[in-house]
Each structure stands twice: as structure tokens, then as C-alpha cells.
Design a protein around this motif. Structure first.
Motif, PDB file in Angstrom:
ATOM      1  N   ARG A  50       6.033  45.011  59.515  1.00  0.00           N
ATOM      2  CA  ARG A  50       6.308  44.170  60.640  1.00  0.00           C
ATOM      3  C   ARG A  50       6.558  42.931  59.885  1.00  0.00           C
ATOM      4  N   ALA A  51       7.645  42.289  60.774  1.00  0.00           N
ATOM      5  CA  ALA A  51       8.098  40.983  60.554  1.00  0.00           C
ATOM      6  C   ALA A  51       8.726  40.369  61.839  1.00  0.00           C
ATOM      7  N   ILE A  52       8.845  38.926  61.332  1.00  0.00           N
ATOM      8  CA  ILE A  52       9.467  37.950  62.508  1.00  0.00           C
ATOM      9  C   ILE A  52      10.503  37.241  61.813  1.00  0.00           C
ATOM     10  N   VAL A  53      11.855  37.362  62.173  1.00  0.00           N
ATOM     11  CA  VAL A  53      12.633  36.637  61.667  1.00  0.00           C
ATOM     12  C   VAL A  53      13.430  35.802  62.626  1.00  0.00           C
ATOM     13  N   ARG A  54      13.956  34.664  62.013  1.00  0.00           N
ATOM     14  CA  ARG A  54      14.622  33.622  63.140  1.00  0.00           C
ATOM     15  C   ARG A  54      16.197  34.249  63.710  1.00  0.00           C
ATOM     16  N   ASP A  55      16.474  33.944  64.763  1.00  0.00           N
ATOM     17  CA  ASP A  55      17.428  34.470  65.450  1.00  0.00           C
ATOM     18  C   ASP A  55      18.687  33.792  64.876  1.00  0.00           C
ATOM     19  N   GLU A  56      18.963  34.329  63.582  1.00  0.00           N
ATOM     20  CA  GLU A  56      20.243  33.779  62.935  1.00  0.00           C
ATOM     21  C   GLU A  56      20.703  35.004  61.971  1.00  0.00           C
ATOM     22  N   GLU A  57      21.917  35.354  62.137  1.00  0.00           N
ATOM     23  CA  GLU A  57      22.360  36.650  61.510  1.00  0.00           C
ATOM     24  C   GLU A  57      22.226  36.531  60.217  1.00  0.00           C
ATOM     25  N   PRO A  58      22.431  35.748  59.297  1.00  0.00           N
ATOM     26  CA  PRO A  58      22.223  36.041  57.932  1.00  0.00           C
ATOM     27  C   PRO A  58      20.453  36.351  57.558  1.00  0.00           C
ATOM     28  N   ALA A  59      19.565  35.757  58.547  1.00  0.00           N
ATOM     29  CA  ALA A  59      18.016  36.108  58.362  1.00  0.00           C
ATOM     30  C   ALA A  59      17.947  37.613  58.844  1.00  0.00           C
ATOM     31  N   VAL A  60      18.520  37.986  59.757  1.00  0.00           N
ATOM     32  CA  VAL A  60      18.524  39.501  60.089  1.00  0.00           C
ATOM     33  C   VAL A  60      19.058  40.403  59.208  1.00  0.00           C
ATOM     34  N   GLN A  61      20.050  40.094  58.780  1.00  0.00           N
ATOM     35  CA  GLN A  61      20.793  40.773  57.832  1.00  0.00           C
ATOM     36  C   GLN A  61      20.139  41.024  56.594  1.00  0.00           C
ATOM     37  N   GLY A  62      19.585  39.843  56.139  1.00  0.00           N
ATOM     38  CA  GLY A  62      18.636  39.725  54.740  1.00  0.00           C
ATOM     39  C   GLY A  62      17.391  40.643  54.891  1.00  0.00           C
ATOM     40  N   TRP A  63      16.912  40.780  56.087  1.00  0.00           N
ATOM     41  CA  TRP A  63      15.743  41.503  56.251  1.00  0.00           C
ATOM     42  C   TRP A  63      16.070  43.006  56.536  1.00  0.00           C
ATOM     43  N   LEU A  64      16.936  43.283  57.062  1.00  0.00           N
ATOM     44  CA  LEU A  64      17.550  44.755  57.245  1.00  0.00           C
ATOM     45  C   LEU A  64      17.981  45.368  55.885  1.00  0.00           C
ATOM     46  N   GLN A  65      18.529  44.464  54.977  1.00  0.00           N
ATOM     47  CA  GLN A  65      18.996  45.014  53.620  1.00  0.00           C
ATOM     48  C   GLN A  65      17.939  45.089  52.657  1.00  0.00           C
TER      49      GLN A  65
END
Length: 65
Positions: A50-65
Motif C-alpha cells: 500500500r502506498a501513496i504517491v504524489r500526483d505527478e506522472e514520474p512518481a506514479v510510473q516509478g511506483w508501478l515499475q
């Protein structure tokens, strides 16, 4: 394969991850994410992350990868 056959051969639980995208939430204030975790666990699934990431594309992509 019919939906009945599919359900009969499917696992009863799966491993899940819950990701909240927010610039303002923390694990303590993320009631939506907490509700999703509770519902998944109540249904017999395992929440492995479970995580919370900032609403920024690179942050989301980084978590998903």
C-alpha cells in the motif's frame, strides 16, 4: 469457457496492491485507501503493498515499475 467454469477454476484469493495518488493524503488520512484494503481483506484477498504517491506522472510510473 463459461463464467461458471471460470469461477470454478479461479483462485479464491489474489495478492493485491493499493495505490493512492494524492498530493495531500498520508496513510493516516487516506480513508479511501484504507477502505479498499479493508474490503479486499474481508473478501479473503491479501494486500501485499500500500502506498501513496504524489500526483505527478514520474512518481506514479516509478511506483508501478
Amino acid at each position: 469457457m463459461s463464467h461458471t467454469e471460470h469461477r470454478a477454476t479461479s483462485p479464491s484469493s489474489v495478492r493485491c496492491a493499493v495505490l493512492t495518488i494524492s498530493d495531500t493524503r498520508t496513510l493516516d488520512t487516506d480513508t479511501g485507501g484504507g477502505t479498499v484494503v479493508a474490503m479486499l481483506e474481508a473478501a479473503g484477498h491479501v494486500v501485499v503493498s500500500r502506498a501513496i504517491v504524489r500526483d505527478e506522472e514520474p512518481a506514479v510510473q516509478g511506483w508501478l515499475q
